[in-house]
Design a protein around this motif. Sequence first.
Motif: not given
Length: 256
Positions: A176-184, A201-218
């Motif tokens: 629902d929304g085609f947002n990248q939610w996780k990546a390895e 996920i928030k509305k930014m401009g004309d679309r809803e997108i994730p607004t916080q990205l958290e990257i963790v080195p394993v």
Amino acid sequence: MSKRLILFLAFSMYITGFIALAQTLTAKDIVTRCDEKARGKTSQGEMTMTIIRPTWSRSITMKSWEKGHGLSLIVITLPAKDKGQVFLKIKTEMWNWLPSIERMIKIPPSMMLQSWMGSDFTNDDLIKESSIIKDYTHKLLGKETVREMLCYKIEMTPLPEAAVTWGKVVIWITVDGFNQWKAEYYDEDMSLINVLNAYNIKKMGDREIPTQLEIVPVDKKNNKTILEIKSVIYDQPIKDNFFSQQNMRSVSQRIK
């Protein structure tokens, strides 16, 4: 034919068409929709990046402009010691303007996997040197629920001739929304290096997108970097000559 029956048939045709569309989406189609939504034809916004380490943390604020896959510019606005630094990408070439010494540095492809501003993001992550559409093959592994979001799970393997930094990337894109939610992110030896999760996920401009990205080195305990999107505007015209070495100095001076 009654009005109720007509409405029922119309609704049935709509649902049938929607299901058929969903069934015909390939892994590449899904990744393309996600990428196009995240980028737009152009985008310009403000972000804050917080680097967290076991004994300290620091934040960097920046403004960014992007046009298609080939043009990108980022300028640091805070903290004071980094203020006015500019990063420019034109196609596959990247430069860094350092106002403190008034010097332009070209960043070679070999440094795309290096840390960006001391964070857990790489130069490639922030400047987007590689294309997740053109540089990889895509394989749909199925669907999984990640943090209460049903996602397509897709494995991306770089093409032999692609100048990319990762040996493999596995991404989860919301149904629902085609947002990248996780990546390895895996290196060339297929060892897992970084895990990225998206939130808020928030509305930014004309679309809803994730607004916080958290990257963790394993392999680095209690290390992580959080990128928070404060604002973004999509599809506003930006001239190509905005993305130039000459303009890097101008943008840097305006920030001061």
